[in-house]
Design a protein around this motif. Sequence first.
Motif, PDB file in Angstrom:
ATOM      1  N   ARG A 265     -25.020 -10.706   1.825  1.00 17.54           N
ATOM      2  CA  ARG A 265     -24.247  -9.557   2.510  1.00 17.54           C
ATOM      3  C   ARG A 265     -23.647  -8.637   1.805  1.00 17.54           C
TER       4      ARG A 265
ATOM      5  N   SER B 177     -27.561 -16.020   1.574  1.00 16.71           N
ATOM      6  CA  SER B 177     -27.759 -16.511   2.932  1.00 16.71           C
ATOM      7  C   SER B 177     -28.711 -17.694   2.918  1.00 16.71           C
TER       8      SER B 177
ATOM      9  N   PHE C 218     -22.919 -18.837  17.115  1.00 17.71           N
ATOM     10  CA  PHE C 218     -23.305 -17.341  16.985  1.00 17.71           C
ATOM     11  C   PHE C 218     -22.989 -16.603  17.893  1.00 17.71           C
TER      12      PHE C 218
ATOM     13  N   PRO D 288     -22.887 -12.734  19.529  1.00 21.82           N
ATOM     14  CA  PRO D 288     -23.722 -11.391  19.517  1.00 21.82           C
ATOM     15  C   PRO D 288     -22.790 -10.398  19.448  1.00 21.82           C
TER      16      PRO D 288
ATOM     17  N   ASP E  47     -24.274  -5.164  16.665  1.00 23.43           N
ATOM     18  CA  ASP E  47     -25.530  -4.645  16.194  1.00 23.43           C
ATOM     19  C   ASP E  47     -26.647  -5.537  16.689  1.00 23.43           C
ATOM     20  N   SER E  48     -26.518  -6.442  17.484  1.00 20.83           N
ATOM     21  CA  SER E  48     -27.275  -7.611  17.704  1.00 20.83           C
ATOM     22  C   SER E  48     -28.664  -7.013  18.358  1.00 20.83           C
ATOM     23  N   LYS E  49     -29.910  -7.441  17.737  1.00 21.65           N
ATOM     24  CA  LYS E  49     -30.984  -6.728  18.374  1.00 21.65           C
ATOM     25  C   LYS E  49     -31.155  -5.247  18.254  1.00 21.65           C
ATOM     26  N   ALA E  50     -30.390  -4.773  17.166  1.00 21.82           N
ATOM     27  CA  ALA E  50     -30.619  -3.538  16.784  1.00 21.82           C
ATOM     28  C   ALA E  50     -31.882  -2.817  16.033  1.00 21.82           C
ATOM     29  N   GLN E  51     -32.381  -2.045  16.319  1.00 26.10           N
ATOM     30  CA  GLN E  51     -33.429  -1.688  15.751  1.00 26.10           C
ATOM     31  C   GLN E  51     -33.224  -1.533  14.113  1.00 26.10           C
ATOM     32  N   ASP E  52     -34.452  -1.586  13.390  1.00 23.86           N
ATOM     33  CA  ASP E  52     -34.022  -1.350  11.864  1.00 23.86           C
ATOM     34  C   ASP E  52     -33.270  -0.011  11.584  1.00 23.86           C
TER      35      ASP E  52
ATOM     36  N   ARG F 204     -27.932  -1.306   9.214  1.00 22.31           N
ATOM     37  CA  ARG F 204     -29.122  -2.184   9.548  1.00 22.31           C
ATOM     38  C   ARG F 204     -30.297  -1.768   8.600  1.00 22.31           C
TER      39      ARG F 204
ATOM     40  N   GLU G 113     -29.932  -3.336   5.168  1.00 21.97           N
ATOM     41  CA  GLU G 113     -30.048  -4.671   5.520  1.00 21.97           C
ATOM     42  C   GLU G 113     -31.831  -4.961   5.434  1.00 21.97           C
TER      43      GLU G 113
ATOM     44  N   THR H  23     -33.635  -7.062   2.661  1.00 22.10           N
ATOM     45  CA  THR H  23     -34.131  -8.292   3.036  1.00 22.10           C
ATOM     46  C   THR H  23     -35.735  -8.224   2.663  1.00 22.10           C
ATOM     47  N   LYS H  24     -36.430  -7.108   3.075  1.00 28.28           N
ATOM     48  CA  LYS H  24     -37.844  -7.034   2.831  1.00 28.28           C
ATOM     49  C   LYS H  24     -38.205  -7.282   1.302  1.00 28.28           C
TER      50      LYS H  24
ATOM     51  N   THR I 155     -37.893 -10.742  -0.119  1.00 27.75           N
ATOM     52  CA  THR I 155     -39.011 -11.545   0.170  1.00 27.75           C
ATOM     53  C   THR I 155     -40.378 -11.610  -0.937  1.00 27.75           C
TER      54      THR I 155
END
Lengths: 99, 486
Positions: free
Chosen positions: B248, B290, B306, B308, B311-316, B322, B325, B329-330, B333
């Motif tokens: 974070r 995380s 949890f 909500p 920003d929950s379910k917000a688009q990238d 967002r 993040e 995160t990508k 990986t």
Amino acid sequence: MVSLLSLYLGGGAELLFGSVKEHHVTLPNQSEPWDMKQLLVWIRGNMLKERPELFVQGDTVRPGILVLINDADWELMGELEYELQDKDNVVFISTLHGG
Amino acid sequence: KCVKCKENTTVLIIRAGDAFCRGCFKEYFIHKFRAMLGKNRVIFPGEKVLLAVSGGPASSSMLSQVQEGLSRDAPKKLRFVPGIIYIDEGGASGQSMEERKRAVAQLESVFRATNYHYHIVHLEQVLSLPSSVLEAGSSATGKPPTGSSYKAAVDHLIPTRKNQNQHPDLSVENAQSHLSNLSMQEVQNGVTSPITPEHTQALKRLFASVRTPTAKEDLLHTLRQHLILHTARTQGYTKVMMGDSCSRLAIKLLSNISLGRGASLATDTGFSDPRHGDVVIVRPMRDYSSKEIAYYNRMFDIPSVFIPGLDSKAQDKASIQRLTESFVTKLQTDFPSTVSTIYRTSEKLHTACPPQNTNTQLSAKCLLCVCALDTKLEEFSAYQATLISEQLSQRRGQGHSSGGGQSQGCETGDGGCCSSAKSTVDLKSLLCYSCRLTIKDMTALDALPQYILSEAERRRSQMREEISEFLLDEEEDEAIPRVNGS
């Protein structure tokens, strides 16, 4: 070979599945054993209620979603190539802010 | 197979390839928390520490680590007096009262199980904060606590033959049991005034007047900090623990740079955040990714709820935060050392020691985020360049609303300036660069909570007074400067 699986969703991922955290699913019969890749496709088609791109990206889960198979990191089990056994427990936990 | 004990089967891979077994992972996890607190010696024994729990995995994990650390019988157990604060943001994120009550009830059962004093604060309460919240208090000790004083404080508590009679332990334990008694009796202590639908409406109006999700998140974060700070001050807490994890914070670092907060990176992402003076914010979870937190919570049944949010379910691409993040995160990986590299870089940033007398510099702090104002117009600064290009790109003829915030032009109260442009201009001079950007995205400044507006007014008039002493009267031959009546 019928596979009975228990799925658990956490960290906000349950929002995409109608806010239900625990699911018990029976995968349809097929000749080859199910692997994680096929499971994801199946979940996307049959269980995801909305916004599939927030759960699955391409072949694999969206980055930021942790996958545990029988309480072990799926990276240790071969990730997408892992073959599912009967009564396996698969957990998807979202570590992203937006669920 | 486990890298530590070399015998048990591994269950988790962390970092770039270290596989741990269950037992070793648990030890590692618990040890990291205590090591983080021990390395940065800022929490003194007996201090009251407020734990900011959002219900999410990192802060719930932090709560369980605090419980774990406080419960040990070893002489090296953590020794401070914890309290918990939870801020119900459902009013801003559009949840119904039912959902909010349910979430609060779930969390309350978690808090009650800890036996610590807890405070449930609703975001609507931000509308009734006093403007003193925006002032930096003086720190409790004159200079930053040094290592030796910390060691002395801790040694004092380790029972030795000599110290047995003093029993300083008892004072800490008495305080703890006293507090837990309080929490049994007046469990609802934290819920001060019940919130009315009008409050929720006002809050909704405030957030609706912010155009972009980026600014909304930024504003929410600021208001949250103010509420936590206010609770800490009124309830006597000198430290606040936030549950920001490594991942974070890495995301926060990069998105803060994009938001224009580069000047305050060290305070925003470092272990300790001394900007408020009397209350220090610490981030003990900053070494945990995380993944580690999520895995630990799952394996060892740490309850987390949890909820909500905005920003929950917000688009990238919905907001800068967002997007950052998703980027980090990508990247993580494919390159598992991304987050730790960003973290190591942020560790190298240090907060400069504040100047000796912080009280005189009140007007040099941003009104909203209480960081040092970074908008002095020096020649050739990047900030000046942005101002110039802003002026150039505005149409000619908009003389009133362009330009910086020197309020002298407007102070005579001519009716020519339209009032919203005037107040935007005036508010801007009190804000740092990124808070200015947030305010710029707001359509209705009067929706801001009263304490912000009245503190802004107070600072403006203070500035006016300071400047007015130096203003010469109109007559040139009058050698003595008179105070301009304003």
